[in-house]
Design a protein around this motif. Structure first.
Motif, PDB file in Angstrom:
ATOM      1  N   GLY A 284     -22.728 -40.760 -23.465  1.00 55.74           N
ATOM      2  CA  GLY A 284     -22.570 -39.876 -22.327  1.00 55.74           C
ATOM      3  C   GLY A 284     -21.124 -39.565 -21.982  1.00 55.74           C
ATOM      4  N   TYR A 285     -20.193 -40.339 -22.503  1.00 48.79           N
ATOM      5  CA  TYR A 285     -18.769 -40.114 -22.251  1.00 48.79           C
ATOM      6  C   TYR A 285     -18.274 -38.944 -23.103  1.00 48.79           C
ATOM      7  CZ  TYR A 285     -18.075 -44.662 -19.918  1.00 48.79           C
ATOM      8  OH  TYR A 285     -18.098 -45.726 -19.065  1.00 48.79           O
ATOM      9  N   TRP A 286     -17.196 -38.323 -22.655  1.00 54.53           N
ATOM     10  CA  TRP A 286     -16.520 -37.284 -23.428  1.00 54.53           C
ATOM     11  C   TRP A 286     -15.437 -37.944 -24.276  1.00 54.53           C
ATOM     12  CZ3 TRP A 286     -17.905 -32.252 -23.760  1.00 54.53           C
ATOM     13  CH2 TRP A 286     -18.853 -31.803 -22.837  1.00 54.53           C
ATOM     14  N   GLY A 287     -15.413 -37.609 -25.555  1.00 57.69           N
ATOM     15  CA  GLY A 287     -14.461 -38.233 -26.457  1.00 57.69           C
ATOM     16  C   GLY A 287     -13.967 -37.270 -27.521  1.00 57.69           C
ATOM     17  N   LEU A 288     -13.263 -37.839 -28.462  1.00 53.24           N
ATOM     18  CA  LEU A 288     -12.694 -37.076 -29.562  1.00 53.24           C
ATOM     19  C   LEU A 288     -13.704 -36.955 -30.685  1.00 53.24           C
ATOM     20  CD1 LEU A 288      -9.275 -38.953 -29.669  1.00 53.24           C
ATOM     21  CD2 LEU A 288      -9.794 -36.797 -28.486  1.00 53.24           C
ATOM     22  N   PRO A 289     -13.739 -35.810 -31.369  1.00 56.75           N
ATOM     23  CA  PRO A 289     -14.574 -35.758 -32.560  1.00 56.75           C
ATOM     24  C   PRO A 289     -14.029 -36.746 -33.593  1.00 56.75           C
ATOM     25  CG  PRO A 289     -13.234 -33.765 -32.377  1.00 56.75           C
ATOM     26  CD  PRO A 289     -13.006 -34.575 -31.136  1.00 56.75           C
ATOM     27  N   GLY A 290     -14.915 -37.350 -34.333  1.00 54.54           N
ATOM     28  CA  GLY A 290     -14.516 -38.341 -35.333  1.00 54.54           C
ATOM     29  C   GLY A 290     -15.688 -39.236 -35.638  1.00 54.54           C
ATOM     30  N   GLY A 291     -15.431 -40.344 -36.291  1.00 53.77           N
ATOM     31  CA  GLY A 291     -16.530 -41.240 -36.624  1.00 53.77           C
ATOM     32  C   GLY A 291     -16.110 -42.391 -37.502  1.00 53.77           C
TER      33      GLY A 291
ATOM     34  N   ALA B 235     -26.179 -37.301 -32.127  1.00 56.58           N
ATOM     35  CA  ALA B 235     -24.916 -38.013 -31.905  1.00 56.58           C
ATOM     36  C   ALA B 235     -23.993 -37.294 -30.926  1.00 56.58           C
ATOM     37  CB  ALA B 235     -24.194 -38.217 -33.233  1.00 56.58           C
ATOM     38  N   ILE B 236     -24.072 -35.973 -30.882  1.00 59.42           N
ATOM     39  CA  ILE B 236     -23.172 -35.163 -30.057  1.00 59.42           C
ATOM     40  C   ILE B 236     -24.025 -34.292 -29.132  1.00 59.42           C
ATOM     41  CG2 ILE B 236     -21.362 -33.407 -30.076  1.00 59.42           C
ATOM     42  CD1 ILE B 236     -20.525 -36.081 -31.361  1.00 59.42           C
ATOM     43  N   LEU B 237     -23.892 -34.517 -27.822  1.00 59.34           N
ATOM     44  CA  LEU B 237     -24.680 -33.769 -26.837  1.00 59.34           C
ATOM     45  C   LEU B 237     -24.071 -32.411 -26.519  1.00 59.34           C
ATOM     46  CD1 LEU B 237     -25.423 -36.709 -24.363  1.00 59.34           C
ATOM     47  CD2 LEU B 237     -26.848 -35.873 -26.257  1.00 59.34           C
ATOM     48  N   ALA B 238     -22.747 -32.326 -26.541  1.00 61.98           N
ATOM     49  CA  ALA B 238     -22.057 -31.082 -26.201  1.00 61.98           C
ATOM     50  C   ALA B 238     -20.664 -31.086 -26.814  1.00 61.98           C
ATOM     51  CB  ALA B 238     -21.954 -30.931 -24.678  1.00 61.98           C
TER      52      ALA B 238
ATOM     53  N   GLN C  94     -19.278 -34.685 -26.215  1.00 62.88           N
ATOM     54  CA  GLN C  94     -19.974 -35.647 -25.367  1.00 62.88           C
ATOM     55  C   GLN C  94     -20.861 -36.508 -26.258  1.00 62.88           C
ATOM     56  OE1 GLN C  94     -22.712 -34.170 -22.384  1.00 62.88           O
ATOM     57  NE2 GLN C  94     -22.040 -35.789 -20.986  1.00 62.88           N
ATOM     58  N   ARG C  95     -20.655 -37.819 -26.195  1.00 63.94           N
ATOM     59  CA  ARG C  95     -21.317 -38.763 -27.090  1.00 63.94           C
ATOM     60  C   ARG C  95     -22.791 -38.955 -26.735  1.00 63.94           C
ATOM     61  NH1 ARG C  95     -18.833 -41.762 -30.467  1.00 63.94           N
ATOM     62  NH2 ARG C  95     -20.285 -43.470 -30.188  1.00 63.94           N
ATOM     63  N   GLY C  96     -23.622 -38.941 -27.756  1.00 57.01           N
ATOM     64  CA  GLY C  96     -25.048 -39.173 -27.567  1.00 57.01           C
ATOM     65  C   GLY C  96     -25.487 -40.578 -27.937  1.00 57.01           C
ATOM     66  N   ARG C  97     -24.555 -41.387 -28.426  1.00 62.71           N
ATOM     67  CA  ARG C  97     -24.866 -42.752 -28.876  1.00 62.71           C
ATOM     68  C   ARG C  97     -23.885 -43.754 -28.282  1.00 62.71           C
ATOM     69  NH1 ARG C  97     -25.064 -41.380 -35.236  1.00 62.71           N
ATOM     70  NH2 ARG C  97     -27.096 -40.418 -35.323  1.00 62.71           N
ATOM     71  N   GLN C  98     -24.293 -45.017 -28.308  1.00 59.15           N
ATOM     72  CA  GLN C  98     -23.409 -46.115 -27.929  1.00 59.15           C
ATOM     73  C   GLN C  98     -22.413 -46.348 -29.068  1.00 59.15           C
ATOM     74  OE1 GLN C  98     -23.030 -47.455 -25.167  1.00 59.15           O
ATOM     75  NE2 GLN C  98     -24.955 -47.236 -24.078  1.00 59.15           N
TER      76      GLN C  98
ATOM     77  N   VAL D   7     -11.140 -35.406 -41.290  1.00 66.16           N
ATOM     78  CA  VAL D   7     -11.491 -34.047 -41.724  1.00 66.16           C
ATOM     79  C   VAL D   7     -13.006 -33.920 -41.880  1.00 66.16           C
ATOM     80  CG1 VAL D   7     -11.271 -32.392 -43.623  1.00 66.16           C
ATOM     81  CG2 VAL D   7      -9.249 -33.639 -42.791  1.00 66.16           C
ATOM     82  N   ARG D   8     -13.636 -34.878 -42.548  1.00 61.62           N
ATOM     83  CA  ARG D   8     -15.080 -34.837 -42.793  1.00 61.62           C
ATOM     84  C   ARG D   8     -15.871 -34.900 -41.487  1.00 61.62           C
ATOM     85  NH1 ARG D   8     -18.533 -38.799 -42.739  1.00 61.62           N
ATOM     86  NH2 ARG D   8     -17.012 -40.462 -43.064  1.00 61.62           N
ATOM     87  N   GLU D   9     -15.535 -35.859 -40.646  1.00 58.16           N
ATOM     88  CA  GLU D   9     -16.298 -36.061 -39.413  1.00 58.16           C
ATOM     89  C   GLU D   9     -16.173 -34.879 -38.451  1.00 58.16           C
ATOM     90  OE1 GLU D   9     -18.467 -38.221 -38.237  1.00 58.16           O
ATOM     91  OE2 GLU D   9     -18.435 -39.734 -39.805  1.00 58.16           O
ATOM     92  N   VAL D  10     -14.980 -34.322 -38.314  1.00 58.96           N
ATOM     93  CA  VAL D  10     -14.809 -33.164 -37.430  1.00 58.96           C
ATOM     94  C   VAL D  10     -15.683 -32.014 -37.911  1.00 58.96           C
ATOM     95  CG1 VAL D  10     -13.201 -31.387 -36.624  1.00 58.96           C
ATOM     96  CG2 VAL D  10     -12.528 -33.796 -36.579  1.00 58.96           C
ATOM     97  N   GLN D  11     -15.700 -31.778 -39.221  1.00 61.17           N
ATOM     98  CA  GLN D  11     -16.509 -30.675 -39.743  1.00 61.17           C
ATOM     99  C   GLN D  11     -18.001 -30.973 -39.584  1.00 61.17           C
ATOM    100  OE1 GLN D  11     -15.600 -29.288 -43.709  1.00 61.17           O
ATOM    101  NE2 GLN D  11     -16.563 -27.345 -43.248  1.00 61.17           N
ATOM    102  N   GLU D  12     -18.426 -32.205 -39.849  1.00 55.09           N
ATOM    103  CA  GLU D  12     -19.837 -32.553 -39.695  1.00 55.09           C
ATOM    104  C   GLU D  12     -20.305 -32.436 -38.252  1.00 55.09           C
ATOM    105  OE1 GLU D  12     -20.144 -35.806 -43.364  1.00 55.09           O
ATOM    106  OE2 GLU D  12     -20.354 -36.499 -41.290  1.00 55.09           O
ATOM    107  N   GLU D  13     -19.456 -32.826 -37.308  1.00 53.38           N
ATOM    108  CA  GLU D  13     -19.850 -32.835 -35.903  1.00 53.38           C
ATOM    109  C   GLU D  13     -19.718 -31.485 -35.215  1.00 53.38           C
ATOM    110  OE1 GLU D  13     -18.793 -37.479 -34.854  1.00 53.38           O
ATOM    111  OE2 GLU D  13     -17.613 -35.901 -33.923  1.00 53.38           O
ATOM    112  N   THR D  14     -18.681 -30.707 -35.591  1.00 54.56           N
ATOM    113  CA  THR D  14     -18.368 -29.489 -34.841  1.00 54.56           C
ATOM    114  C   THR D  14     -18.339 -28.205 -35.671  1.00 54.56           C
ATOM    115  OG1 THR D  14     -15.970 -29.564 -35.169  1.00 54.56           O
ATOM    116  CG2 THR D  14     -16.886 -30.890 -33.337  1.00 54.56           C
TER     117      THR D  14
END
Length: 141
Positions: free
Chosen positions: A37-44, A110-113, A29-33, A57-64
Motif C-alpha cells: 500500500g505504500y508508494w515506492g520506487l519501481p524495482g525489484g 504487485a503494483i496497484l498504481a 503503489q505496492r501491492g505486496r509486502q 532496467v528489467r524491473e522498471v520495464q516489467e512493472e511500468t
C-alpha cells in the motif's frame, strides 16, 4: 532430531528514482509486502547471477513499461522487517527514460498504481527506499 532453524539471510532488491525534466518522479503503489500500500520506487528482487543495474532496467520495464538507462548509484538502503522475517539490502539508482512511453502498472498483483509526483507533493506513506533515495537525490542537487 528437531528441525533446523531457517537460514536467515539478507535479500537483495533494487529501485530506480526516475525523474522527468520538470522534476517529477515516478512512484508505484505496492501491492505486496513488505510495505504493501505504500508508494515506492519501481524495482525489484535481483535474480541469481544478474547484475544489479540490469535488474533495475528489467524491473522498471516489467512493472511500468518504461525503458530506462541507469545513470548512477544514489544510495544503499538497509530495510529490516522483523515481523515478516525479512532483511533487504536495496541499492537505489538514478535512471532516465529512453523514450516517451507512458508509464502504466503492468503487474497488477504487485503494483496497484503508477504516477508521477513533484517533490513538493509526494504521496504518503512512502517506502523506506523511496524516502532515502529521494532524500539523497535532493541533497545531491
Amino acid at each position: 532430531m528437531p528441525d533446523p532453524l531457517p537460514v536467515q539471510q539478507p535479500r537483495v532488491g533494487c529501485g530506480a528514482v526516475i525523474q522527468r525534466a520538470d522534476g517529477a518522479v515516478l512512484l508505484v503503489q505496492r501491492g505486496r509486502q513488505p510495505e504493501q500500500g505504500y508508494w515506492g520506487l519501481p524495482g525489484g528482487k535481483v535474480d541469481w547471477m544478474e547484475k544489479v543495474e540490469d535488474t533495475v532496467v528489467r524491473e522498471v520495464q516489467e512493472e511500468t513499461g518504461l525503458r530506462v538507462a541507469v545513470e548512477r548509484l544514489l544510495c544503499v538502503v538497509d530495510h529490516f522487517e522483523p515481523a515478516l522475517g525479512q532483511h533487504w539490502v536495496a541499492p537505489v539508482y538514478l535512471a532516465r527514460t529512453l523514450d516517451d512511453a507512458q508509464a502504466m502498472p503492468l503487474e497488477p498483483e504487485a503494483i496497484l498504481a503508477v504516477a508521477w509526483f513533484h517533490p513538493d507533493a509526494l504521496p504518503a506513506p512512502l517506502t523506506r527506499s523511496a524516502t532515502e533515495g529521494l532524500a539523497r537525490l535532493s541533497s545531491q542537487g
